[in-house]
Design an enzyme around this catalytic site. Structure first.
Site, PDB file in Angstrom:
ATOM      1  N   LYS A 134       0.822  -1.133   0.076  1.00  0.00           N
ATOM      2  CA  LYS A 134       0.009   0.038  -0.118  1.00  0.00           C
ATOM      3  C   LYS A 134       0.899   1.291   0.028  1.00  0.00           C
ATOM      4  CE  LYS A 134      -4.137  -1.467   2.521  1.00  0.00           C
ATOM      5  NZ  LYS A 134      -4.991  -1.274   3.414  1.00  0.00           N
ATOM      6  N   ARG A 174      -7.963   2.408  -4.760  1.00  0.00           N
ATOM      7  CA  ARG A 174      -7.134   3.152  -4.010  1.00  0.00           C
ATOM      8  C   ARG A 174      -6.520   4.383  -4.794  1.00  0.00           C
ATOM      9  NH1 ARG A 174      -4.256  -0.534  -2.494  1.00  0.00           N
ATOM     10  NH2 ARG A 174      -5.706  -1.040  -0.533  1.00  0.00           N
ATOM     11  N   GLY A 209      -3.109  -9.022  -2.488  1.00  0.00           N
ATOM     12  CA  GLY A 209      -4.410  -9.311  -2.233  1.00  0.00           C
ATOM     13  C   GLY A 209      -5.375 -10.069  -3.282  1.00  0.00           C
ATOM     14  N   ASP A 233      -9.160   1.749   4.484  1.00  0.00           N
ATOM     15  CA  ASP A 233      -9.599   0.328   4.457  1.00  0.00           C
ATOM     16  C   ASP A 233     -10.121   0.060   3.201  1.00  0.00           C
ATOM     17  OD1 ASP A 233      -9.644  -1.806   5.877  1.00  0.00           O
ATOM     18  OD2 ASP A 233     -11.828  -1.621   6.466  1.00  0.00           O
ATOM     19  N   THR A 234      -9.893  -1.199   2.661  1.00  0.00           N
ATOM     20  CA  THR A 234     -10.204  -1.371   1.437  1.00  0.00           C
ATOM     21  C   THR A 234     -11.169  -2.585   1.714  1.00  0.00           C
ATOM     22  OG1 THR A 234      -8.589  -0.398   0.293  1.00  0.00           O
ATOM     23  CG2 THR A 234      -9.604  -2.149  -0.738  1.00  0.00           C
ATOM     24  N   LYS A 258      -2.829   0.291 -12.813  1.00  0.00           N
ATOM     25  CA  LYS A 258      -3.782   0.006 -11.863  1.00  0.00           C
ATOM     26  C   LYS A 258      -4.186   1.313 -10.791  1.00  0.00           C
ATOM     27  CE  LYS A 258      -4.049  -2.459  -7.375  1.00  0.00           C
ATOM     28  NZ  LYS A 258      -3.394  -3.256  -6.403  1.00  0.00           N
ATOM     29  N   ASP A 270      -5.609  -9.066  -6.240  1.00  0.00           N
ATOM     30  CA  ASP A 270      -5.261  -8.494  -7.581  1.00  0.00           C
ATOM     31  C   ASP A 270      -5.451  -9.677  -8.476  1.00  0.00           C
ATOM     32  OD1 ASP A 270      -5.260  -6.195  -6.504  1.00  0.00           O
ATOM     33  OD2 ASP A 270      -3.241  -5.944  -6.782  1.00  0.00           O
TER      34      ASP A 270
END
Length: 191
Positions: A12, A177, A149, A68-69, A171, A151
């Site tokens: 991140k 994000r 994650g 947070d995702t 991306k 992806d």
């Protein structure tokens, strides 16, 4: 300007660092000596982002932002959602999470999904949130080696490749994000 990104997730940090201007110095939790686990006990993605930002502000007194995702799958009524990181258990293992999701979608007629990121910014005593959404679908198998994650199993609308197959720059242009961080940067530049 110096600001803390309330995460120790190096992926991140790398994504966000590539988006912010050089005039903003990004500090990680490790940089400010915050090595403890910051609770994420809220029932929503937005609530968790706010909780983390407030934790850093209240305990370390730094201006900061936290994100947070969650991955929200239509056929699973929004699962894994707020539980995305620990969908397959507390070990927070990406492969376990993807395998569980793929098995739950085995007979699903729709594979529609969206990634949602909420960034909570604590700056000069005020709290502001920014939301980025990327719509797409879940593939039937993992594809690609990049990203992290979910992806390898997520394709954004209009793309034939997963997030794990496209460049970080691409991306960031279309991703959840990247969209939320763009709003954050616009706000900070106007501040």
């Amino acid at each position: 300007m110096q600001i803390v990104f309330a995460t120790n997730n190096k992926n991140k940090i790398k994504e966000v660092q590539s988006l912010i201007p050089e005039t903003i110095e990004l500090l990680s939790l490790e940089d400010i000596g915050c090595l403890e686990y910051i609770p994420e006990t809220q029932p929503t993605i937005e609530g968790n982002a706010i909780q983390k930002a407030e934790y850093v502000k209240n305990n370390y007194n730094y201006d900061c932002f936290a994100d947070d995702t969650g991955l929200e799958v239509t056929a699973l009524n929004g699962e894994p959602g707020v539980l995305s990181a620990r969908y397959a258990g507390p070990q927070r293992n990406a492969d376990d999470n993807m395998n569980k999701l793929l098995s739950h979608l085995e007979n699903a007629s729709s594979r529609a999904a969206q990634f949602k990121t909420v960034i909570a910014l604590h700056l000069n005593g005020e709290l502001k949130t920014f939301t980025g959404i990327c719509k797409g679908e879940i593939t039937t198998e993992k594809q690609g080696e990049k990203g992290f994650g979910y992806d390898p199993i997520f394709k954004a609308e209009g793309y034939s490749q997963t997030f794990a197959e496209i460049s970080l720059e691409e991306k960031n242009k279309v991703g959840h994000r990247g969209k939320a961080v763009t709003q954050l940067i616009q706000f900070l530049n106007e501040f």
